[in-house]
Design an enzyme around this catalytic site. Structure first.
Site, short mmCIF file in Angstrom:
data_model
loop_
_atom_site.label_atom_id
_atom_site.label_comp_id
_atom_site.label_asym_id
_atom_site.label_seq_id
_atom_site.Cartn_x
_atom_site.Cartn_y
_atom_site.Cartn_z
N HIS A 156 -21.62 55.52 13.14
CA HIS A 156 -21.27 54.53 14.15
C HIS A 156 -22.53 54.70 15.31
O HIS A 156 -22.85 55.98 15.56
CB HIS A 156 -20.01 54.80 14.83
CG HIS A 156 -18.97 54.12 13.82
ND1 HIS A 156 -18.89 52.77 13.38
CD2 HIS A 156 -18.12 54.77 13.20
CE1 HIS A 156 -17.95 52.81 12.77
NE2 HIS A 156 -17.28 53.96 12.36
N SER A 188 -17.10 76.21 0.12
CA SER A 188 -15.90 75.47 0.26
C SER A 188 -15.84 75.17 1.52
O SER A 188 -15.70 76.05 2.26
CB SER A 188 -14.74 75.81 -0.55
OG SER A 188 -15.04 76.15 -2.06
N THR A 224 -24.49 69.79 8.51
CA THR A 224 -25.12 68.94 9.63
C THR A 224 -26.70 68.82 9.56
O THR A 224 -27.00 68.03 10.38
CB THR A 224 -24.62 69.38 11.03
OG1 THR A 224 -25.03 70.85 11.20
CG2 THR A 224 -23.09 69.58 11.08
N LYS A 225 -27.32 69.77 8.78
CA LYS A 225 -28.72 69.63 8.52
C LYS A 225 -29.08 70.11 7.19
O LYS A 225 -28.41 70.46 6.61
CB LYS A 225 -29.25 70.45 9.66
CG LYS A 225 -28.89 71.98 9.76
CD LYS A 225 -29.74 72.87 10.99
CE LYS A 225 -28.50 72.88 11.99
NZ LYS A 225 -29.37 74.00 13.02
N LYS A 252 -27.07 83.77 3.59
CA LYS A 252 -28.18 84.44 2.95
C LYS A 252 -28.78 83.55 1.91
O LYS A 252 -28.35 82.47 1.76
CB LYS A 252 -27.42 85.56 2.14
CG LYS A 252 -26.81 85.52 1.03
CD LYS A 252 -25.98 86.68 0.41
CE LYS A 252 -25.21 86.35 -0.99
NZ LYS A 252 -24.96 87.86 -1.48
#
Length: 145
Positions: A65, A114, A119-120, A137
């Site tokens: 949004h 899991s 986010t990047k 790692k």
């Protein structure tokens, strides 16, 4: 067999488990020996490499949004759709991992733990986990140039 008629490109030995959701599927490419786990949700605009393992309940989002205009309610500002997302070859995405919009690439040979919230972009051969996901790692030595 069924997704071969739906996806843009389907490799051999592809496995799509029951209740997987992939929108209209028309722009999905999936490589040989890859699969979508039970109840996975992937956008209809994604390229999935070869030998990709996607566990149950994985969610890959490509839409968000808009919220920048404080004078207009967020539900009236529309949405932004991310460009095609790509998952490299030989990737393992663990159960209930979430990959957020604006993540354009999950690198070759990487592992998403899991429950991770990605986010990047994830580099090749990285093992990431947590919320937000961070590099734990690398699977092998990374050579920087």
């Amino acid at each position: 067999f069924i997704v071969k008629g739906i996806f843009k490109k389907t490799g051999s030995n592809v496995n799509v488990e029951n209740l997987a959701h992939f929108g209209n599927g028309k722009n999905i490419e999936i490589g040989d020996n890859s699969g979508l786990g039970k109840r996975c949700r992937v956008p209809s605009n994604i390229k999935i490499g070869k030998n990709v393992m996607m566990a149950e309940d994985v969610i890959i989002l490509n839409q968000s949004h808009n919220f920048s205009d404080l004078e207009v309610p967020m539900n009236r500002q529309g949405t932004t759709i991310s460009p095609i997302q790509e998952i490299g070859d030989d990737v393992w995405i663990g159960t209930r991992a979430i990959i957020l919009p604006r993540v354009s690439r999950i690198g070759t040979g990487s592992i998403i733990g899991s429950g991770a919230v990605v986010t990047k972009n994830v580099p090749d051969f990285a093992i990431v986990g947590g919320n937000p996901a961070k590099i734990i790692k690398y699977r092998k030595e990374v050579i920087f140039q």
